[in-house]
Motif scaffolding. Structure first.
Motif, PDB file in Angstrom:
ATOM      1  N   GLY A   1      -6.095   5.363 -48.085  1.00  0.00           N
ATOM      2  CA  GLY A   1      -5.857   6.079 -46.830  1.00  0.00           C
ATOM      3  C   GLY A   1      -5.142   5.262 -45.770  1.00  0.00           C
ATOM      4  O   GLY A   1      -4.567   5.811 -44.845  1.00  0.00           O
TER       5      GLY A   1
ATOM      6  N   GLY B   1     -16.515   6.450 -40.909  1.00  0.00           N
ATOM      7  CA  GLY B   1     -16.309   7.544 -39.977  1.00  0.00           C
ATOM      8  C   GLY B   1     -15.201   8.496 -40.366  1.00  0.00           C
ATOM      9  O   GLY B   1     -15.296   9.700 -40.125  1.00  0.00           O
ATOM     10  N   ARG B   2     -14.147   7.959 -41.004  1.00  0.00           N
ATOM     11  CA  ARG B   2     -12.953   8.780 -41.163  1.00  0.00           C
ATOM     12  C   ARG B   2     -12.399   8.933 -42.567  1.00  0.00           C
ATOM     13  O   ARG B   2     -11.495   9.755 -42.770  1.00  0.00           O
ATOM     14  CB  ARG B   2     -11.839   8.222 -40.257  1.00  0.00           C
ATOM     15  CG  ARG B   2     -12.111   8.406 -38.767  1.00  0.00           C
ATOM     16  CD  ARG B   2     -12.377   9.838 -38.410  1.00  0.00           C
ATOM     17  NE  ARG B   2     -12.448  10.111 -36.966  1.00  0.00           N
ATOM     18  CZ  ARG B   2     -12.950  11.235 -36.470  1.00  0.00           C
ATOM     19  NH1 ARG B   2     -13.451  12.158 -37.281  1.00  0.00           N
ATOM     20  NH2 ARG B   2     -12.985  11.429 -35.170  1.00  0.00           N
TER      21      ARG B   2
ATOM     22  N   ASP C   1     -14.027  10.566 -31.879  1.00  0.00           N
ATOM     23  CA  ASP C   1     -13.448   9.429 -32.606  1.00  0.00           C
ATOM     24  C   ASP C   1     -14.444   8.291 -32.734  1.00  0.00           C
ATOM     25  O   ASP C   1     -14.383   7.491 -33.659  1.00  0.00           O
ATOM     26  CB  ASP C   1     -12.194   8.915 -31.894  1.00  0.00           C
ATOM     27  CG  ASP C   1     -10.977   9.763 -32.221  1.00  0.00           C
ATOM     28  OD1 ASP C   1     -11.061  10.607 -33.135  1.00  0.00           O
ATOM     29  OD2 ASP C   1      -9.939   9.583 -31.563  1.00  0.00           O
TER      30      ASP C   1
ATOM     31  N   ARG D   1      -5.647   9.729 -38.633  1.00  0.00           N
ATOM     32  CA  ARG D   1      -7.096   9.751 -38.397  1.00  0.00           C
ATOM     33  C   ARG D   1      -7.488   8.477 -37.664  1.00  0.00           C
ATOM     34  O   ARG D   1      -7.034   7.397 -38.018  1.00  0.00           O
ATOM     35  CB  ARG D   1      -7.845   9.833 -39.730  1.00  0.00           C
ATOM     36  CG  ARG D   1      -7.923  11.216 -40.328  1.00  0.00           C
ATOM     37  CD  ARG D   1      -8.522  11.163 -41.724  1.00  0.00           C
ATOM     38  NE  ARG D   1      -7.599  10.586 -42.692  1.00  0.00           N
ATOM     39  CZ  ARG D   1      -7.934  10.276 -43.946  1.00  0.00           C
ATOM     40  NH1 ARG D   1      -9.178  10.446 -44.357  1.00  0.00           N
ATOM     41  NH2 ARG D   1      -7.027   9.777 -44.761  1.00  0.00           N
ATOM     42  N   GLN D   2      -8.333   8.626 -36.654  1.00  0.00           N
ATOM     43  CA  GLN D   2      -8.641   7.477 -35.800  1.00  0.00           C
ATOM     44  C   GLN D   2     -10.151   7.271 -35.682  1.00  0.00           C
ATOM     45  O   GLN D   2     -10.921   8.219 -35.728  1.00  0.00           O
ATOM     46  CB  GLN D   2      -8.050   7.713 -34.409  1.00  0.00           C
ATOM     47  CG  GLN D   2      -7.926   6.456 -33.566  1.00  0.00           C
ATOM     48  CD  GLN D   2      -7.180   6.709 -32.272  1.00  0.00           C
ATOM     49  OE1 GLN D   2      -7.572   7.546 -31.467  1.00  0.00           O
ATOM     50  NE2 GLN D   2      -6.091   5.979 -32.053  1.00  0.00           N
ATOM     51  N   GLN D   3     -10.531   6.024 -35.538  1.00  0.00           N
ATOM     52  CA  GLN D   3     -11.944   5.692 -35.364  1.00  0.00           C
ATOM     53  C   GLN D   3     -12.060   4.648 -34.265  1.00  0.00           C
ATOM     54  O   GLN D   3     -11.366   3.644 -34.306  1.00  0.00           O
ATOM     55  CB  GLN D   3     -12.516   5.140 -36.678  1.00  0.00           C
ATOM     56  CG  GLN D   3     -13.947   4.657 -36.591  1.00  0.00           C
ATOM     57  CD  GLN D   3     -14.949   5.788 -36.411  1.00  0.00           C
ATOM     58  OE1 GLN D   3     -14.838   6.830 -37.045  1.00  0.00           O
ATOM     59  NE2 GLN D   3     -15.910   5.604 -35.529  1.00  0.00           N
ATOM     60  N   ILE D   4     -12.926   4.909 -33.310  1.00  0.00           N
ATOM     61  CA  ILE D   4     -13.233   3.887 -32.303  1.00  0.00           C
ATOM     62  C   ILE D   4     -14.258   2.940 -32.903  1.00  0.00           C
ATOM     63  O   ILE D   4     -15.309   3.377 -33.368  1.00  0.00           O
ATOM     64  CB  ILE D   4     -13.780   4.520 -31.008  1.00  0.00           C
ATOM     65  CG1 ILE D   4     -12.688   5.373 -30.350  1.00  0.00           C
ATOM     66  CG2 ILE D   4     -14.274   3.440 -30.052  1.00  0.00           C
ATOM     67  CD1 ILE D   4     -13.105   6.020 -29.044  1.00  0.00           C
TER      68      ILE D   4
ATOM     69  N   GLY E   1     -17.163   9.637 -35.493  1.00  0.00           N
ATOM     70  CA  GLY E   1     -16.686  10.135 -36.779  1.00  0.00           C
ATOM     71  C   GLY E   1     -16.913  11.630 -36.921  1.00  0.00           C
ATOM     72  O   GLY E   1     -17.266  12.116 -37.995  1.00  0.00           O
TER      73      GLY E   1
ATOM     74  N   LEU F   1     -14.335   2.276 -39.842  1.00  0.00           N
ATOM     75  CA  LEU F   1     -13.225   3.211 -40.052  1.00  0.00           C
ATOM     76  C   LEU F   1     -13.447   4.023 -41.316  1.00  0.00           C
ATOM     77  O   LEU F   1     -13.292   5.243 -41.331  1.00  0.00           O
ATOM     78  CB  LEU F   1     -11.905   2.434 -40.137  1.00  0.00           C
ATOM     79  CG  LEU F   1     -10.646   3.234 -40.479  1.00  0.00           C
ATOM     80  CD1 LEU F   1     -10.345   4.272 -39.417  1.00  0.00           C
ATOM     81  CD2 LEU F   1      -9.445   2.305 -40.674  1.00  0.00           C
TER      82      LEU F   1
ATOM     83  N   LYS G   1      -9.172   1.808 -34.587  1.00  0.00           N
ATOM     84  CA  LYS G   1      -8.443   1.571 -35.825  1.00  0.00           C
ATOM     85  C   LYS G   1      -7.972   2.921 -36.352  1.00  0.00           C
ATOM     86  O   LYS G   1      -8.643   3.927 -36.144  1.00  0.00           O
ATOM     87  CB  LYS G   1      -9.343   0.916 -36.883  1.00  0.00           C
ATOM     88  CG  LYS G   1      -9.656  -0.544 -36.592  1.00  0.00           C
ATOM     89  CD  LYS G   1     -10.581  -1.123 -37.630  1.00  0.00           C
ATOM     90  CE  LYS G   1      -9.867  -1.464 -38.907  1.00  0.00           C
ATOM     91  NZ  LYS G   1      -9.188  -2.765 -38.855  1.00  0.00           N
ATOM     92  N   SER G   2      -6.847   2.928 -37.042  1.00  0.00           N
ATOM     93  CA  SER G   2      -6.305   4.201 -37.511  1.00  0.00           C
ATOM     94  C   SER G   2      -5.885   4.132 -38.970  1.00  0.00           C
ATOM     95  O   SER G   2      -5.558   3.070 -39.493  1.00  0.00           O
ATOM     96  CB  SER G   2      -5.087   4.594 -36.681  1.00  0.00           C
ATOM     97  OG  SER G   2      -5.455   4.759 -35.334  1.00  0.00           O
ATOM     98  N   LEU G   3      -5.908   5.276 -39.610  1.00  0.00           N
ATOM     99  CA  LEU G   3      -5.350   5.410 -40.954  1.00  0.00           C
ATOM    100  C   LEU G   3      -3.902   5.875 -40.822  1.00  0.00           C
ATOM    101  O   LEU G   3      -3.479   6.333 -39.756  1.00  0.00           O
ATOM    102  CB  LEU G   3      -6.176   6.414 -41.762  1.00  0.00           C
ATOM    103  CG  LEU G   3      -7.637   5.999 -41.974  1.00  0.00           C
ATOM    104  CD1 LEU G   3      -8.410   7.082 -42.703  1.00  0.00           C
ATOM    105  CD2 LEU G   3      -7.706   4.682 -42.742  1.00  0.00           C
ATOM    106  N   SER G   4      -3.193   5.759 -41.927  1.00  0.00           N
ATOM    107  CA  SER G   4      -1.754   6.034 -41.869  1.00  0.00           C
ATOM    108  C   SER G   4      -1.442   7.477 -41.462  1.00  0.00           C
ATOM    109  O   SER G   4      -0.402   7.741 -40.868  1.00  0.00           O
ATOM    110  CB  SER G   4      -1.111   5.725 -43.224  1.00  0.00           C
ATOM    111  OG  SER G   4      -1.832   6.361 -44.248  1.00  0.00           O
ATOM    112  N   ASP G   5      -2.341   8.400 -41.777  1.00  0.00           N
ATOM    113  CA  ASP G   5      -2.048   9.791 -41.421  1.00  0.00           C
ATOM    114  C   ASP G   5      -2.538  10.169 -40.021  1.00  0.00           C
ATOM    115  O   ASP G   5      -2.498  11.338 -39.649  1.00  0.00           O
ATOM    116  CB  ASP G   5      -2.641  10.739 -42.467  1.00  0.00           C
ATOM    117  CG  ASP G   5      -4.165  10.662 -42.500  1.00  0.00           C
ATOM    118  OD1 ASP G   5      -4.736   9.867 -41.732  1.00  0.00           O
ATOM    119  OD2 ASP G   5      -4.782  11.384 -43.292  1.00  0.00           O
TER     120      ASP G   5
END
Lengths: 242, 242
Positions: A241, A155-156, B198, B81-84, B201, A152, B75-79
């Motif tokens: 983040g 990548g992000r 995703d 942004r997403q990552q597989i 990245g 995560l 998985k994701s960040l609070s804003d």
DNA sequence: CGAAGTATTGAAGTGAATCAACCGTTGTGG
DNA sequence: CCACAACGGTTGATTCACTTCAATACTTCG
């Protein structure tokens, strides 16, 4: 009291008695007689920063437990670009069971102390005692969770989020004795700027700039390039983040 | 011949007899009587693309085997942004033992068929039969290897290397029947451009541009946006950086 | 057909890489 | 004991790969 203690540790090899790996690591799953058997073929050794423990695509004949220090696991592309894909702290197990080649190389990041033993011995024990395999499964699942956490980030996350996340991870790992809910932390970075860059998928320069920014924002203090103090960990968390 | 076959599958639940998970997956470690017990509480279901299987930070009460289709782990960040962080193909096991919350959410990427069962049943069986835990350990170690492979890609590969690596990974996974040493491949992409982005990245646009470049270089052919043909897989390998 | 979702393509902007100079510490040997 | 090379780190100027913003096409489905 002393007698009870004696009884409790009866038959446990001296070297194992105060060993991290037995308390929190893989060896905790072993019975006294198994510890004795393993200790017959195991040996402790210290290695210095930069020493390669197992090379890429190399047949690994010995596995180890990390007793102290930090080991970095790296993967590389053909043109030399490198990525650190994991950091092992005490009392992590070091090795890739059921596969002789691992496509990963392991290198000491700091002064490291290891307890290593032949692959064959531990694999035989794993067949006999399910508890051992259970511990290994648990550690592997944790490593998988961590790897995905960093996927995560890689990548992000932005450069500054990556550096903040890295510092937080180190703060939480370097001294597990400290309360996980502690407000502040102070520690030696186990990695050079180059290593941090390889861990975060950045360049040395970017890492340095981000650290400077964090210092300028009074989130961290840095002494001697390596020693970092974080007065308020929550300030760091806010910059991750997630 | 037919008799031997009958004897061999005697007592195995009908549903399990031709099941991928029993042949190559977790259930292969189970004895007939255990299969019967598990099948009493297990149920098959199909889900459509986009359906959320388990949400982030949600208590998971059922684990599953993937019988067909592709599941993405994100998985994701609070804003937002997403990552597989992983793709699960048949006959992968889906679940995070020894932890109720997983910080990962699972979503069907394609039409997916699952065989799911209560967490408690499989965890009890795991205590009784070491073979089950052994299989799980092996899968977990493989997933860890894959995760680290992608950490290298996310951290150090260029956009075009990422896309080439992705296509190669899909080609190798989508139809495991094909010879791993096959020269060419033809398949439906299990992911949309957004999903691919995703996973790697990147942004949708960058993925699209890189696919266009690969098409223009005659490395791949694309029909209906989803169907990809690779005449010479080695051309793709050369573009992966490793 | 039209609307919604998915993908491509182009132009402009930007975050991090690259290139380059310099600083501080350490250790070595003349 | 100091000169200086080696190493690790910082800082600045410039470049570039990828993102962002924007417009347009394709595909599917009610």
């Amino acid at each position: 009291m002393t007698i009870r203690q004696d009884i409790h540790s009866a038959g446990i090899p001296v070297l194992c008695q105060s060993c991290e790996a037995r308390h929190r690591g893989l060896c905790g799953a072993l019975e006294p007689d198994q510890l004795i058997e393993l200790s017959k073929t195991s040996s402790r050794r210290g290695v210095s920063p930069g020493a390669e423990l197992t090379g890429d695509a190399e047949v690994v004949e010995r596995y180890s437990n990390v007793l102290s220090g930090v080991v970095k696991l790296t993967k590389s592309l053909s043109d030399g670009r490198q990525q650190i894909v994991g950091l092992q702290f005490a009392p992590d197990f070091l090795g890739r069971p059921f596969k002789s080649e691992s496509a990963i190389s392991a290198e000491a990041a700091t002064e490291v102390s290891l307890c290593s033993f032949p692959r064959s011995v531990i694999e035989r024990m794993m067949k006999l005692s399910p508890g051992l395999e259970h511990r290994l499964l648990k550690q592997t699942l944790n490593e998988l969770d961590e790897a995905r956490e960093w996927m995560l980030a890689l990548g992000r996350k932005t450069a500054s989020e990556k550096v903040a996340s890295f510092l937080l991870m180190i703060a939480r790992n370097i001294d597990p004795a400290t309360d996980p809910a502690a407000k502040s932390a102070s520690f030696e970075l186990p990695l050079t700027r180059a290593d941090i860059a390889d861990f975060l998928g950045l360049t040395i320069e970017t890492v340095s700039r981000q650290l400077t920014r964090l210092r300028a924002s009074d989130v961290i203090r840095i002494e001697n390039n390596r020693h970092v103090t974080v007065d308020n960990l929550s300030h760091l968390e806010q910059r991750c983040g997630d």
